[in-house]
Scaffold this motif. Sequence first.
Motif, PDB file in Angstrom:
ATOM      1  N   VAL A 132      40.963  29.961  18.912  1.00  0.00           N
ATOM      2  CA  VAL A 132      41.040  30.393  17.511  1.00  0.00           C
ATOM      3  C   VAL A 132      41.766  31.713  17.315  1.00  0.00           C
ATOM      4  N   ALA A 133      42.223  32.339  18.389  1.00  0.00           N
ATOM      5  CA  ALA A 133      42.815  33.666  18.265  1.00  0.00           C
ATOM      6  C   ALA A 133      43.984  33.692  17.291  1.00  0.00           C
ATOM      7  N   GLY A 134      44.735  32.589  17.226  1.00  0.00           N
ATOM      8  CA  GLY A 134      45.898  32.556  16.359  1.00  0.00           C
ATOM      9  C   GLY A 134      45.566  32.662  14.883  1.00  0.00           C
ATOM     10  N   ARG A 135      44.332  32.360  14.498  1.00  0.00           N
ATOM     11  CA  ARG A 135      43.967  32.426  13.077  1.00  0.00           C
ATOM     12  C   ARG A 135      43.006  33.565  12.758  1.00  0.00           C
ATOM     13  N   LEU A 136      42.770  34.448  13.715  1.00  0.00           N
ATOM     14  CA  LEU A 136      41.898  35.593  13.483  1.00  0.00           C
ATOM     15  C   LEU A 136      42.705  36.794  13.020  1.00  0.00           C
ATOM     16  N   ASP A 137      42.157  37.565  12.070  1.00  0.00           N
ATOM     17  CA  ASP A 137      42.822  38.810  11.697  1.00  0.00           C
ATOM     18  C   ASP A 137      42.466  39.890  12.709  1.00  0.00           C
ATOM     19  N   ALA A 138      42.991  41.095  12.506  1.00  0.00           N
ATOM     20  CA  ALA A 138      42.831  42.164  13.500  1.00  0.00           C
ATOM     21  C   ALA A 138      41.371  42.525  13.710  1.00  0.00           C
ATOM     22  N   GLN A 139      40.602  42.575  12.621  1.00  0.00           N
ATOM     23  CA  GLN A 139      39.195  42.950  12.746  1.00  0.00           C
ATOM     24  C   GLN A 139      38.396  41.909  13.503  1.00  0.00           C
ATOM     25  N   HIS A 140      38.578  40.646  13.158  1.00  0.00           N
ATOM     26  CA  HIS A 140      37.838  39.581  13.836  1.00  0.00           C
ATOM     27  C   HIS A 140      38.265  39.457  15.298  1.00  0.00           C
ATOM     28  N   THR A 141      39.532  39.692  15.576  1.00  0.00           N
ATOM     29  CA  THR A 141      39.998  39.692  16.965  1.00  0.00           C
ATOM     30  C   THR A 141      39.294  40.778  17.765  1.00  0.00           C
ATOM     31  N   ALA A 142      39.232  41.988  17.204  1.00  0.00           N
ATOM     32  CA  ALA A 142      38.581  43.104  17.898  1.00  0.00           C
ATOM     33  C   ALA A 142      37.109  42.812  18.141  1.00  0.00           C
ATOM     34  N   LEU A 143      36.427  42.254  17.151  1.00  0.00           N
ATOM     35  CA  LEU A 143      35.004  41.951  17.307  1.00  0.00           C
ATOM     36  C   LEU A 143      34.776  40.853  18.341  1.00  0.00           C
ATOM     37  N   PHE A 144      35.626  39.820  18.337  1.00  0.00           N
ATOM     38  CA  PHE A 144      35.468  38.725  19.301  1.00  0.00           C
ATOM     39  C   PHE A 144      35.676  39.244  20.727  1.00  0.00           C
ATOM     40  N   ILE A 145      36.694  40.065  20.932  1.00  0.00           N
ATOM     41  CA  ILE A 145      36.968  40.585  22.270  1.00  0.00           C
ATOM     42  C   ILE A 145      35.839  41.503  22.741  1.00  0.00           C
ATOM     43  N   GLU A 146      35.375  42.393  21.861  1.00  0.00           N
ATOM     44  CA  GLU A 146      34.264  43.277  22.224  1.00  0.00           C
ATOM     45  C   GLU A 146      33.015  42.471  22.531  1.00  0.00           C
ATOM     46  N   ALA A 147      32.720  41.495  21.682  1.00  0.00           N
ATOM     47  CA  ALA A 147      31.533  40.676  21.882  1.00  0.00           C
ATOM     48  C   ALA A 147      31.608  39.874  23.177  1.00  0.00           C
ATOM     49  N   SER A 148      32.786  39.355  23.492  1.00  0.00           N
ATOM     50  CA  SER A 148      32.950  38.606  24.741  1.00  0.00           C
ATOM     51  C   SER A 148      32.700  39.491  25.950  1.00  0.00           C
ATOM     52  N   ALA A 149      33.240  40.705  25.905  1.00  0.00           N
ATOM     53  CA  ALA A 149      33.097  41.611  27.041  1.00  0.00           C
ATOM     54  C   ALA A 149      31.640  41.974  27.290  1.00  0.00           C
ATOM     55  N   ILE A 150      30.944  42.382  26.235  1.00  0.00           N
ATOM     56  CA  ILE A 150      29.564  42.837  26.437  1.00  0.00           C
ATOM     57  C   ILE A 150      28.622  41.677  26.737  1.00  0.00           C
ATOM     58  N   SER A 151      28.863  40.510  26.132  1.00  0.00           N
ATOM     59  CA  SER A 151      27.993  39.367  26.422  1.00  0.00           C
ATOM     60  C   SER A 151      28.206  38.851  27.839  1.00  0.00           C
ATOM     61  N   ASN A 152      29.440  38.873  28.316  1.00  0.00           N
ATOM     62  CA  ASN A 152      29.698  38.476  29.704  1.00  0.00           C
ATOM     63  C   ASN A 152      28.959  39.382  30.672  1.00  0.00           C
ATOM     64  N   TRP A 153      28.959  40.685  30.371  1.00  0.00           N
ATOM     65  CA  TRP A 153      28.276  41.635  31.254  1.00  0.00           C
ATOM     66  C   TRP A 153      26.775  41.371  31.278  1.00  0.00           C
ATOM     67  N   HIS A 154      26.182  41.167  30.112  1.00  0.00           N
ATOM     68  CA  HIS A 154      24.744  40.910  30.076  1.00  0.00           C
ATOM     69  C   HIS A 154      24.392  39.633  30.837  1.00  0.00           C
ATOM     70  N   ALA A 155      25.236  38.620  30.729  1.00  0.00           N
ATOM     71  CA  ALA A 155      24.938  37.343  31.369  1.00  0.00           C
ATOM     72  C   ALA A 155      24.938  37.434  32.887  1.00  0.00           C
ATOM     73  N   THR A 156      25.702  38.373  33.435  1.00  0.00           N
ATOM     74  CA  THR A 156      25.856  38.461  34.894  1.00  0.00           C
ATOM     75  C   THR A 156      25.193  39.689  35.518  1.00  0.00           C
ATOM     76  N   HIS A 157      24.536  40.518  34.700  1.00  0.00           N
ATOM     77  CA  HIS A 157      23.908  41.739  35.225  1.00  0.00           C
ATOM     78  C   HIS A 157      22.489  41.876  34.675  1.00  0.00           C
TER      79      HIS A 157
END
Length: 329
Positions: A132-157
């Motif tokens: 869906v990245a192609g249809r996300l605006d700058a704000q939603h892109t930033a939130l998705f990337i931040e959310a992915s990073a922190i959720s990945n960390w919690h899942a593995t640590h």
Amino acid sequence: MSYAESPALANHLMDTVLPVRPAMVDRGSAIRMKPGMVEDLLASGTAKAMVISQRKALVSSDGLWFGDAGPLWQALQAAELGPVVAIYLGTTAGPSSPAEGTPILLFTVAEPPVPGSALVPADAEWAGFREVAGRLDAQHTALFIEASAISNWHATHTHCPQCGVPTDIEAGGWVRRCPADNSEHYPRTDPAIIVTVVGPDGRLLLGGGGPVDAKNYSTLAGFVEPGESLEQAVVREIAEEVGVRVTACQYLGSQSWPFPASLMLGFTATTNDADARPDGVEVTRARWFSREELQAAVLSGEITISTRLSIARSLIEHWYGGVIEDLLP
């Protein structure tokens, strides 16, 4: 005259850096240190929340789907979908929806609720960032990337790496503390260099992995090893992957790529070598392109290059000196 028609002008651009993109989220690193801040936001009635499960987020036709944080939190807890974690992402800092200044929480759930259920509207769907990245605006892109990073960390640590005891979540989801030895653990980011290599005649070296006859070409990249500087990583990776000796390199910019936890550090490098020898493992094909050759190869469908979502495309177009036209579908 276009940049592609003027190699001298395009090469001059290599002395500049990639433009800095404004932050779309005020992460509030000081605010999240306040004890109970997440609970306060859940009770405030002002916070919105996005949901991630199994590395996919809930999205709608307008981008990320956001629910009212307090009621959504209660509903997710009652739905018995496995552990639910609440993380403070920050407040919105750009013109989008939710409105600027809205506190945003991330809820991670083990089992994704079904769209159309009492929890999720029927017009929402689960999707990964690339979908869906192609249809996300700058704000939603930033939130998705931040959310992915922190959720990945919690899942593995989830446990203390020193003693194995399950850790407690603090600081709005940005610290995990061991209750046994009181050690603090923070989200991990793995640095990786990504490089445009320019030869003595100004041509660009691109490569790719997988089948030797595949069409996809991109910049060269690799992880930074412990005790290694970024510049040393550039020299080593380029030598290992394509047998080319880098004579100089310059940092241009970076992009978070948290799949699972990378920070891509973009460089441009020069070499006096004219021959490239792929290692046959990570890189199975490598090819030099002039600006005219690269644009012609893309437009003819002979090759494909990285999408505009990636820093790889930004680095390639930085060397090119302008926008590379894609083959229309």
